[in-house]
Motif scaffolding. Structure first.
Motif, mmCIF file in Angstrom:
data_model
loop_
_atom_site.group_PDB
_atom_site.id
_atom_site.type_symbol
_atom_site.label_atom_id
_atom_site.label_comp_id
_atom_site.label_asym_id
_atom_site.label_seq_id
_atom_site.Cartn_x
_atom_site.Cartn_y
_atom_site.Cartn_z
ATOM 1 N N GLY A 206 78.834 27.074 -51.229
ATOM 2 C CA GLY A 206 79.790 26.016 -51.593
ATOM 3 C C GLY A 206 81.216 26.546 -51.661
ATOM 4 N N THR A 207 81.359 27.767 -52.180
ATOM 5 C CA THR A 207 82.690 28.397 -52.270
ATOM 6 C C THR A 207 83.307 28.538 -50.887
ATOM 7 O OG1 THR A 207 81.887 29.688 -54.152
ATOM 8 C CG2 THR A 207 83.919 30.442 -53.125
ATOM 9 N N VAL A 208 82.520 29.096 -49.947
ATOM 10 C CA VAL A 208 83.003 29.295 -48.579
ATOM 11 C C VAL A 208 83.341 27.953 -47.933
ATOM 12 C CG1 VAL A 208 82.394 30.135 -46.276
ATOM 13 C CG2 VAL A 208 81.715 31.444 -48.306
ATOM 14 N N LEU A 209 82.445 26.965 -48.112
ATOM 15 C CA LEU A 209 82.668 25.643 -47.499
ATOM 16 C C LEU A 209 83.940 24.988 -48.027
ATOM 17 C CD1 LEU A 209 79.029 24.173 -47.509
ATOM 18 C CD2 LEU A 209 80.334 24.927 -45.509
ATOM 19 N N SER A 210 84.180 25.098 -49.345
ATOM 20 C CA SER A 210 85.367 24.444 -49.920
ATOM 21 C C SER A 210 86.645 25.098 -49.399
ATOM 22 C CB SER A 210 85.327 24.477 -51.448
ATOM 23 O OG SER A 210 85.704 25.750 -51.948
ATOM 24 N N ILE A 211 86.637 26.429 -49.285
ATOM 25 C CA ILE A 211 87.834 27.140 -48.800
ATOM 26 C C ILE A 211 88.083 26.807 -47.323
ATOM 27 C CG2 ILE A 211 88.846 29.418 -48.323
ATOM 28 C CD1 ILE A 211 87.416 30.427 -50.861
ATOM 29 N N VAL A 212 87.030 26.935 -46.501
ATOM 30 C CA VAL A 212 87.169 26.661 -45.058
ATOM 31 C C VAL A 212 87.580 25.199 -44.849
ATOM 32 C CG1 VAL A 212 85.898 26.455 -42.880
ATOM 33 C CG2 VAL A 212 85.565 28.460 -44.339
ATOM 34 N N GLY A 213 86.948 24.299 -45.587
ATOM 35 C CA GLY A 213 87.234 22.869 -45.428
ATOM 36 C C GLY A 213 88.665 22.522 -45.780
ATOM 37 N N MET A 214 89.133 22.994 -46.944
ATOM 38 C CA MET A 214 90.495 22.645 -47.379
ATOM 39 C C MET A 214 91.555 23.286 -46.480
ATOM 40 S SD MET A 214 90.574 20.471 -49.759
ATOM 41 C CE MET A 214 92.316 20.621 -50.091
ATOM 42 N N VAL A 215 91.361 24.564 -46.142
ATOM 43 C CA VAL A 215 92.339 25.239 -45.280
ATOM 44 C C VAL A 215 92.367 24.574 -43.905
ATOM 45 C CG1 VAL A 215 92.909 27.416 -44.104
ATOM 46 C CG2 VAL A 215 92.274 27.442 -46.516
ATOM 47 N N GLY A 216 91.180 24.258 -43.365
ATOM 48 C CA GLY A 216 91.096 23.589 -42.057
ATOM 49 C C GLY A 216 91.806 22.248 -42.072
#
Length: 501
Positions: A206-216
């Motif tokens: 979830g941590t990785v997904l939230s970072i990748v999602g928001m930055v993307g």
């Protein structure tokens, strides 16, 4: 509620609010100071176009990317501990500016400031939720908090302009250091520790997904604005961001202890508060960007004079924000929340309908500021809709809506302005691409063309005026649509003074 049951002694919690407000003031100021310092940084370090873009973007990319993760960490590790660490990181990054003598070094420092900002911003909100257990007091405290955010946005350009004009661009960053040092010391004594008593397991994926999602998401919006809707980098970035965020939301809904409590959106009032925060942020960011350019490039004011002329927005927000909770008690939170969006919408309408002279612009800024001030209620509605152990999630969602709203405002309304400007400027002569890219470019080219240049400069200023009017129209429609949605989502009987313990 009696004072004996209050977790924080009566006087200390208001002193604690002062520490939280001062730190928020600085983080918001820092976002706006860079806009003023950029010309000086460019002249000194000569960055290329990509480096310049990263100097501007990296702060919001890091901040947006880390908000969810840092809020969830703070709920577990301790919100006070996270906040004080954020103060330390922010102060350290501000000192490191002294050694930043290349574009890459400035980008690195801005990234570190983004890390500090991500630790500070949601922590201040969730700490207020913990400090003020009485909901009427909490509404007042959140009004003060919202006022500080508005003041920070207005003081940034003034202070930045003063420091850049009188010292060097380094000074615009160094101003953070003493305030952060005081905030750490005061925070140690005045703020209580609070955390989620039942944090559950940490969600690494979830941590990785939230970072990748928001930055993307943020990266793609910025690039669509700059390179158009067919830019392949932006399209790929949007696809990756959307996929990661969708996966993250579905994962959060399935887990009993998610990184971000997405289920909060089941509450109508919570959703309306977030929508109000997002819309206001979109409108404010676009307006400040266009107004700062209009004042400096068209009217010829210095950065400091521009900052002073942008003050009506902050002044009215500062007056209205602390009064908003009392207004909500009288006429209802729904009326104040939707009414604030309507008032801000009227401000945009003035920019569309009235002649573009400072008197009318000041009126528009006053109305937009008053609308912003009444949105202090948005924070109270958002935080009252969340139980204490989920305060970090609620704060992260609110901060994310402000952050994404700011990026969207510059990107979407900025793109509307750019398109209208290009359409209104039928210039095909020397360096036409530069002239039609921005008003700054047009005035630079005009300065080299003699008599023909004077005509071009005049045409560019008129075209830029047209673009501001059109953005005013779009902003007004956006605010009024949001007001209608907020009115529909917020129950008429909602009382932000009703206790949520």
């Amino acid at each position: 509620m009696t004072l004996s049951t209050a977790p924080v002694a009566h006087k200390r919690r208001w002193a604690g609010l002062a520490v939280l407000s001062a730190s928020l003031l600085l983080v918001v100021m820092d976002m706006t100071i860079l806009n003023v310092a950029l010309p000086a940084i460019s002249a000194s370090l000569r960055p290329d176009a990509i480096q310049l873009l990263w100097m501007v973007d990296v702060y919001s990319l890091v901040l947006a990317g880390l908000l969810v993760t840092v809020s969830a960490l703070g709920d577990r590790w301790g919100r006070k501990r996270m906040l004080l660490t954020g103060f330390g990181v922010f102060g350290l990054a501000s000192v490191l500016v002294m050694w930043a003598e290349s574009p890459g070094a400035v980008i690195a420092v801005r990234a570190l400031l983004g890390v500090g900002g991500a630790m500070i911003m949601p922590s201040t909100l969730s700490m207020i939720r913990a400090l003020f257990t009485d909901s009427r007091e909490r509404a007042t405290a959140l009004g003060v908090w919202a006022a500080m955010a508005a003041v920070g946005g207005a003081l940034g350009p003034i202070l930045g302009g003063f420091l850049v004009e009188n010292f060097s661009w380094h000074a615009a960053f160094l101003v953070n250091v003493p305030v952060m040092a005081v905030a750490v010391l005061a925070g140690l004594f005045l703020l209580p520790e609070s955390r989620n008593p039942r944090p559950g397991r940490w969600d690494a994926l979830g941590t990785v997904l939230s970072i990748v999602g928001m930055v993307g998401l943020v990266y793609s919006i910025k690039h669509f604005a700059k390179d158009g809707l067919t830019d392949p980098t932006a399209l790929v970035s949007l696809a990756v961001g959307a996929l990661a965020l969708t996966w993250f939301v579905l994962r959060s809904l399935r887990r009993p202890d998610p990184l971000l409590e997405v289920r909060l959106f089941r509450s109508g009032p919570f959703t309306s508060g977030v929508l109000a925060a997002l819309t206001t942020s979109i409108a404010m960011a676009a307006m400040m960007l266009l107004m700062a350019q209009w004042m400096q490039l068209v009217q010829g004011y210095t950065p400091l004079e521009t900052g002073v002329r942008l003050l009506p927005t902050a002044a009215t927000a500062l007056i209205v924000s602390p009064l908003a909770p009392a207004m909500a008690e009288r006429i209802g939170a729904r009326t104040v929340l939707a009414g604030g969006l309507v008032v801000a919408g009227l401000g945009f309408l003035v920019l569309f309908a009235a002649p573009l002279v400072y008197g009318w612009v000041a009126l528009a800024l006053l109305l937009i500021g008053a609308g912003m001030g009444s949105l202090a209620i948005a924070s109270a509605v958002i935080m009252s809709g969340a139980p204490l152990e989920k305060a970090g999630s609620a704060a992260a969602i609110e901060e994310t809506s402000y952050e994404v709203g700011g990026v969207l405002g510059v990107a979407v309304l900025g793109s509307v302005a750019a398109a209208v400007y290009r359409a209104a400027l039928p210039y095909t002569g020397t360096r036409a691409e530069v002239v039609r890219e921005s008003i700054g470019g047009a005035l630079d080219v005009a300065a080299t063309l003699g008599a023909q240049g004077a005509r071009l400069a005049e045409q560019a200023k008129v075209a830029f005026g047209d673009s501001i009017a059109m953005t005013g129209a779009v902003g007004a429609v956006l605010m009024l649509l949001a007001a209608a949605a907020v009115w529909k989502l917020t129950p008429r009987t909602l009382d932000i003074g009703a206790a949520h313990h």
